[in-house]
Write an enzyme that holds these catalytic residues in place. Structure first.
Site, PDB file in Angstrom:
ATOM      1  N   ASP A  89      32.873 -21.274  -8.537  1.00 54.78           N
ATOM      2  CA  ASP A  89      33.238 -20.409  -9.664  1.00 54.78           C
ATOM      3  C   ASP A  89      32.758 -21.059 -10.956  1.00 54.78           C
ATOM      4  O   ASP A  89      32.876 -22.264 -11.151  1.00 54.78           O
ATOM      5  CB  ASP A  89      34.757 -20.217  -9.699  1.00 54.78           C
ATOM      6  CG  ASP A  89      35.168 -19.072 -10.589  1.00 54.78           C
ATOM      7  OD1 ASP A  89      35.671 -18.066 -10.072  1.00 54.78           O
ATOM      8  OD2 ASP A  89      34.977 -19.174 -11.824  1.00 54.78           O
ATOM      9  N   ILE A  90      32.187 -20.231 -11.837  1.00 50.60           N
ATOM     10  CA  ILE A  90      31.613 -20.731 -13.091  1.00 50.60           C
ATOM     11  C   ILE A  90      32.703 -21.253 -14.037  1.00 50.60           C
ATOM     12  O   ILE A  90      32.449 -22.079 -14.901  1.00 50.60           O
ATOM     13  CB  ILE A  90      30.766 -19.621 -13.750  1.00 50.60           C
ATOM     14  CG1 ILE A  90      29.669 -20.173 -14.616  1.00 50.60           C
ATOM     15  CG2 ILE A  90      31.609 -18.628 -14.500  1.00 50.60           C
ATOM     16  CD1 ILE A  90      28.637 -19.134 -15.038  1.00 50.60           C
TER      17      ILE A  90
ATOM     18  N   ASN B 226      42.023 -11.159  -5.878  1.00 50.95           N
ATOM     19  CA  ASN B 226      42.553 -10.384  -6.996  1.00 50.95           C
ATOM     20  C   ASN B 226      42.036  -8.953  -6.858  1.00 50.95           C
ATOM     21  O   ASN B 226      40.842  -8.750  -6.621  1.00 50.95           O
ATOM     22  CB  ASN B 226      42.094 -10.989  -8.328  1.00 50.95           C
ATOM     23  CG  ASN B 226      42.672 -12.379  -8.553  1.00 50.95           C
ATOM     24  OD1 ASN B 226      43.782 -12.667  -8.122  1.00 50.95           O
ATOM     25  ND2 ASN B 226      41.916 -13.236  -9.216  1.00 50.95           N
TER      26      ASN B 226
ATOM     27  N   GLY C 122      44.388  -8.823 -11.558  1.00 48.56           N
ATOM     28  CA  GLY C 122      43.584  -9.744 -12.359  1.00 48.56           C
ATOM     29  C   GLY C 122      42.114  -9.758 -11.976  1.00 48.56           C
ATOM     30  O   GLY C 122      41.394 -10.708 -12.290  1.00 48.56           O
ATOM     31  N   GLN C 123      41.653  -8.693 -11.307  1.00 46.91           N
ATOM     32  CA  GLN C 123      40.234  -8.656 -10.910  1.00 46.91           C
ATOM     33  C   GLN C 123      39.365  -8.373 -12.125  1.00 46.91           C
ATOM     34  O   GLN C 123      39.585  -7.394 -12.846  1.00 46.91           O
ATOM     35  CB  GLN C 123      40.009  -7.578  -9.838  1.00 46.91           C
ATOM     36  CG  GLN C 123      38.578  -7.555  -9.308  1.00 46.91           C
ATOM     37  CD  GLN C 123      38.375  -6.543  -8.174  1.00 46.91           C
ATOM     38  OE1 GLN C 123      39.273  -5.757  -7.856  1.00 46.91           O
ATOM     39  NE2 GLN C 123      37.195  -6.564  -7.586  1.00 46.91           N
TER      40      GLN C 123
ATOM     41  N   HIS D  43      35.792 -10.307  -3.666  1.00 51.07           N
ATOM     42  CA  HIS D  43      35.562 -11.745  -3.480  1.00 51.07           C
ATOM     43  C   HIS D  43      36.861 -12.442  -3.140  1.00 51.07           C
ATOM     44  O   HIS D  43      37.931 -12.025  -3.545  1.00 51.07           O
ATOM     45  CB  HIS D  43      34.926 -12.382  -4.722  1.00 51.07           C
ATOM     46  CG  HIS D  43      35.629 -12.050  -6.002  1.00 51.07           C
ATOM     47  ND1 HIS D  43      35.427 -10.853  -6.661  1.00 51.07           N
ATOM     48  CD2 HIS D  43      36.536 -12.740  -6.733  1.00 51.07           C
ATOM     49  CE1 HIS D  43      36.177 -10.827  -7.748  1.00 51.07           C
ATOM     50  NE2 HIS D  43      36.874 -11.949  -7.808  1.00 51.07           N
TER      51      HIS D  43
ATOM     52  N   HIS E 261      38.764 -16.048  -3.562  1.00 53.09           N
ATOM     53  CA  HIS E 261      38.790 -17.344  -4.245  1.00 53.09           C
ATOM     54  C   HIS E 261      39.320 -18.381  -3.253  1.00 53.09           C
ATOM     55  O   HIS E 261      40.323 -18.134  -2.578  1.00 53.09           O
ATOM     56  CB  HIS E 261      39.751 -17.324  -5.432  1.00 53.09           C
ATOM     57  CG  HIS E 261      39.372 -16.422  -6.563  1.00 53.09           C
ATOM     58  ND1 HIS E 261      38.725 -16.877  -7.691  1.00 53.09           N
ATOM     59  CD2 HIS E 261      39.548 -15.096  -6.754  1.00 53.09           C
ATOM     60  CE1 HIS E 261      38.543 -15.866  -8.537  1.00 53.09           C
ATOM     61  NE2 HIS E 261      39.027 -14.768  -7.988  1.00 53.09           N
TER      62      HIS E 261
END
Ligand code: AMP
Ligand code: ZN
Length: 115
Positions: free
Chosen positions: A31-32, A88, A94-95, A101, A103
């Site tokens: 994750d960035i 999410n 909270g998407q 995806h 996490h």
């Protein structure tokens, strides 16, 4: 592929990412904006907007992801202390990226309930 979708672009290698796992169904990359010492995203190569848009024919994909997630966690040395997997979904979940995806979060204690 959805031309406006950032994760489709990552899957198509149009946006570079540091791929840590790839097969015919899925891709995993860091994750960035990591929320934990270890924070990976696992995405299907196929564009599925969220968990709510998944179809019965995606069940093979879902089973596959569930079998690969622990392998990715093991590779990242998360097996001993544990980790958290999160999907999410839509606004209240909270998407922020509308491409399904998972996490994978680890390397610290995760509080419950989530924020
Ligand atoms: P979510 O908020 O559950 O939709 O998660 C989307 C995640 O994608 C966030 O944690 C972002 O930090 C992450 N993200 C967005 N763009 C990128 C990117 N180009 N490479 C890696 N992670 C990204
Ligand atoms: Zn997409």
């Amino acid at each position: 592929m959805n031309q406006d979708c950032i994760f489709c672009k990552i899957a198509a290698k149009q946006i570079p990412s540091q791929i840590i796992y790839e097969d015919e169904y899925i891709l995993a990359f860091p994750d960035i904006q990591p929320q934990a010492p270890v924070h990976f995203l696992v995405i299907p190569k196929k564009h599925i907007e969220s968990l709510l848009e998944a179809q019965p024919e995606d069940s093979e994909l879902f089973g596959h992801v569930m079998s690969i997630l622990p392998e990715i966690a093991r590779q990242a040395n998360l097996a001993e202390d544990g980790f958290r997997v999160v999907i999410n979904t839509k606004h209240n979940g909270g998407q922020t990226v509308p491409h399904l995806h998972w996490h994978i979060l680890g390397g610290r204690f995760m509080t419950w309930p989530p924020g």
